[in-house]
Structures are given as structure tokens and as C-alpha cells.
Design a protein around this motif. Structure first.
Motif, PDB file in Angstrom:
ATOM      1  N   PRO A 123       7.677 -12.690   3.170  1.00 24.83           N
ATOM      2  CA  PRO A 123       8.957 -12.032   2.911  1.00 24.83           C
ATOM      3  C   PRO A 123      10.102 -12.895   3.435  1.00 24.83           C
ATOM      4  O   PRO A 123       9.953 -13.572   4.452  1.00 24.83           O
ATOM      5  CB  PRO A 123       8.860 -10.715   3.678  1.00 24.83           C
ATOM      6  CG  PRO A 123       7.696 -10.838   4.582  1.00 24.83           C
ATOM      7  CD  PRO A 123       6.860 -11.987   4.144  1.00 24.83           C
TER       8      PRO A 123
ATOM      9  N   ALA B  88       2.240  -2.780  -2.809  1.00 21.29           N
ATOM     10  CA  ALA B  88       2.953  -3.010  -1.550  1.00 21.29           C
ATOM     11  C   ALA B  88       2.932  -1.749  -0.682  1.00 21.29           C
ATOM     12  O   ALA B  88       2.705  -1.833   0.534  1.00 21.29           O
ATOM     13  CB  ALA B  88       4.391  -3.439  -1.832  1.00 21.29           C
TER      14      ALA B  88
ATOM     15  N   GLN C 131      -0.526  -1.446   0.909  1.00 15.16           N
ATOM     16  CA  GLN C 131      -0.749  -2.438   1.955  1.00 15.16           C
ATOM     17  C   GLN C 131       0.027  -2.089   3.222  1.00 15.16           C
ATOM     18  O   GLN C 131      -0.501  -2.220   4.329  1.00 15.16           O
ATOM     19  CB  GLN C 131      -0.369  -3.836   1.461  1.00 15.16           C
ATOM     20  CG  GLN C 131      -1.322  -4.371   0.424  1.00 15.16           C
ATOM     21  CD  GLN C 131      -0.838  -5.665  -0.211  1.00 15.16           C
ATOM     22  OE1 GLN C 131       0.344  -5.998  -0.182  1.00 15.16           O
ATOM     23  NE2 GLN C 131      -1.773  -6.385  -0.819  1.00 15.16           N
ATOM     24  N   LEU C 132       1.248  -1.634   3.064  1.00  9.92           N
ATOM     25  CA  LEU C 132       2.053  -1.275   4.237  1.00  9.92           C
ATOM     26  C   LEU C 132       1.513  -0.022   4.916  1.00  9.92           C
ATOM     27  O   LEU C 132       1.503   0.072   6.143  1.00  9.92           O
ATOM     28  CB  LEU C 132       3.519  -1.098   3.842  1.00  9.92           C
ATOM     29  CG  LEU C 132       4.229  -2.377   3.384  1.00  9.92           C
ATOM     30  CD1 LEU C 132       5.622  -2.059   2.858  1.00  9.92           C
ATOM     31  CD2 LEU C 132       4.297  -3.406   4.507  1.00  9.92           C
TER      32      LEU C 132
ATOM     33  N   ARG D 146       8.258   1.834   6.020  1.00  8.75           N
ATOM     34  CA  ARG D 146       7.928   1.152   4.760  1.00  8.75           C
ATOM     35  C   ARG D 146       9.171   0.942   3.918  1.00  8.75           C
ATOM     36  O   ARG D 146       9.345  -0.099   3.301  1.00  8.75           O
ATOM     37  CB  ARG D 146       6.906   1.958   3.955  1.00  8.75           C
ATOM     38  CG  ARG D 146       5.493   1.773   4.415  1.00  8.75           C
ATOM     39  CD  ARG D 146       4.518   2.327   3.408  1.00  8.75           C
ATOM     40  NE  ARG D 146       4.695   3.723   3.143  1.00  8.75           N
ATOM     41  CZ  ARG D 146       3.893   4.693   3.574  1.00  8.75           C
ATOM     42  NH1 ARG D 146       2.829   4.399   4.278  1.00  8.75           N
ATOM     43  NH2 ARG D 146       4.125   5.949   3.276  1.00  8.75           N
TER      44      ARG D 146
ATOM     45  N   GLN E  30      10.745  -6.328   0.011  1.00 10.46           N
ATOM     46  CA  GLN E  30      10.224  -7.656   0.351  1.00 10.46           C
ATOM     47  C   GLN E  30       8.724  -7.718   0.086  1.00 10.46           C
ATOM     48  O   GLN E  30       8.216  -8.718  -0.436  1.00 10.46           O
ATOM     49  CB  GLN E  30      10.494  -7.975   1.813  1.00 10.46           C
ATOM     50  CG  GLN E  30      11.953  -8.208   2.130  1.00 10.46           C
ATOM     51  CD  GLN E  30      12.169  -8.463   3.602  1.00 10.46           C
ATOM     52  OE1 GLN E  30      11.377  -9.144   4.242  1.00 10.46           O
ATOM     53  NE2 GLN E  30      13.244  -7.919   4.149  1.00 10.46           N
ATOM     54  N   ALA E  31       8.013  -6.657   0.434  1.00  8.44           N
ATOM     55  CA  ALA E  31       6.560  -6.625   0.210  1.00  8.44           C
ATOM     56  C   ALA E  31       6.244  -6.676  -1.281  1.00  8.44           C
ATOM     57  O   ALA E  31       5.283  -7.340  -1.699  1.00  8.44           O
ATOM     58  CB  ALA E  31       5.943  -5.380   0.848  1.00  8.44           C
TER      59      ALA E  31
END
Length: 159
Positions: free
Chosen positions: A33, A105, A108-109, A119, A125-126
Motif C-alpha cells: 500500500p 481485501a 484479508q483485513l 478496515r 489501499q488493500a
């Protein structure tokens, strides 16, 4: 088959409010990121500045394609964004199907233990990292750049 071309690539997850930016190292091994830009009048200028600062060789813009693989209103709007960015940078701009990158994303977060509030601060960015990882995987697998190359549309004024 072409080999992977070295150089920093930047990926953009363009949203109505926030724009996620990610970049990779020059060998294309690690996508990371970079920052979240507030979507407003200065956004395209900031992206152009990042392209110069990071000495990027390519920019990948996430393209919203629906689950059936069609381009709709969101994709048409993104083409206008691509025109604005493409006219400000001196490196190739590629459009890449971003289906499910935000959902990936989020998963994953969440798996990393971030709460919904936490989040929200980094999701853009993710998602940009997910777009970039997808592009790098495609290029490494095929030897060809991922997505579709941008060309100036008829909606952009000459000048």
C-alpha cells in the motif's frame, strides 16, 4: 513468450470518496500500500506526482466490470477517470477488471483481525494491492502486460 519487464508499477482503486494507491518493487515481487487519496480536484495531480516520485513504468487502474463480465455505467465513468489520468502521466495506463478485489481485501483485513472501523481506513489501499497483485500474476504467467491499454477516448478535449 515475453519476459517480465522490470519496473515499479502503480495500481489505483478509484472510489467516489477515496482512492487507494499501491505500488510494487522494481522486480514485481512485492505489492504494498502507498496511500489513500481523497477524491477531489487534486486527486489526479497527486497520482501524477506519485508516478514521477516512484519512477513508475506503468499505472494499472481498476475497472469496474459487473459479475456477468459487462461494462456498465460505472465502467463508463471510469473511462472518464482513465482519460483524466492518462493525459497527465507519461507512462502506459492499463485498465484491469477489478471484480471482487474489494471483497478480497475485506476478507484479508478481517482475517488479519482488523475491525470494521479499522478496515475502512485502509480498505482502498488493500484493494489497490489486490489489483496490483492480480496484474503482476497475469504478467508473470503470460509475459504480457495485464488488462487493456488505455487510449484517449473521444470524450477528452484536445489541447
Amino acid at each position: 513468450m515475453n519476459e517480465f519487464q522490470p519496473g515499479v508499477r502503480i495500481a489505483i482503486d478509484w472510489g467516489k470518496t477515496r482512492i487507494g494507491v499501491a505500488a510494487c518493487d522494481s522486480e514485481g515481487l512485492l505489492a504494498r500500500p502507498v496511500e489513500t487519496i481523497i477524491n477531489g480536484p487534486a486527486a489526479v495531480g497527486r497520482i501524477a506526482k506519485l508516478v514521477r516520485e516512484l519512477d513508475a513504468v506503468e499505472v494499472i487502474l481498476g475497472m469496474p466490470i459487473d459479475l456477468a463480465g459487462r461494462q456498465g455505467i460505472a465502467a463508463d465513468a471510469m473511462m472518464k477517470v482513465a482519460d483524466r489520468i492518462g493525459c497527465r502521466i507519461k507512462v502506459p495506463l492499463r485498465l484491469l477488471d477489478e471484480r471482487l478485489t474489494t471483497a478480497t481485501a475485506h476478507r484479508q483485513l478481517a482475517a488479519a483481525g482488523l475491525s470494521g472501523v479499522d478496515r475502512r481506513a485502509v480498505i482502498d489501499q488493500a484493494a489497490a494491492v489486490a489489483i496490483l497483485e492480480q496484474a503482476l500474476d497475469i504478467e508473470r504467467g503470460t509475459g504480457a502486460p495485464a488488462g487493456v491499454g488505455w487510449t484517449r477516448s473521444r470524450t477528452v478535449e484536445e489541447g
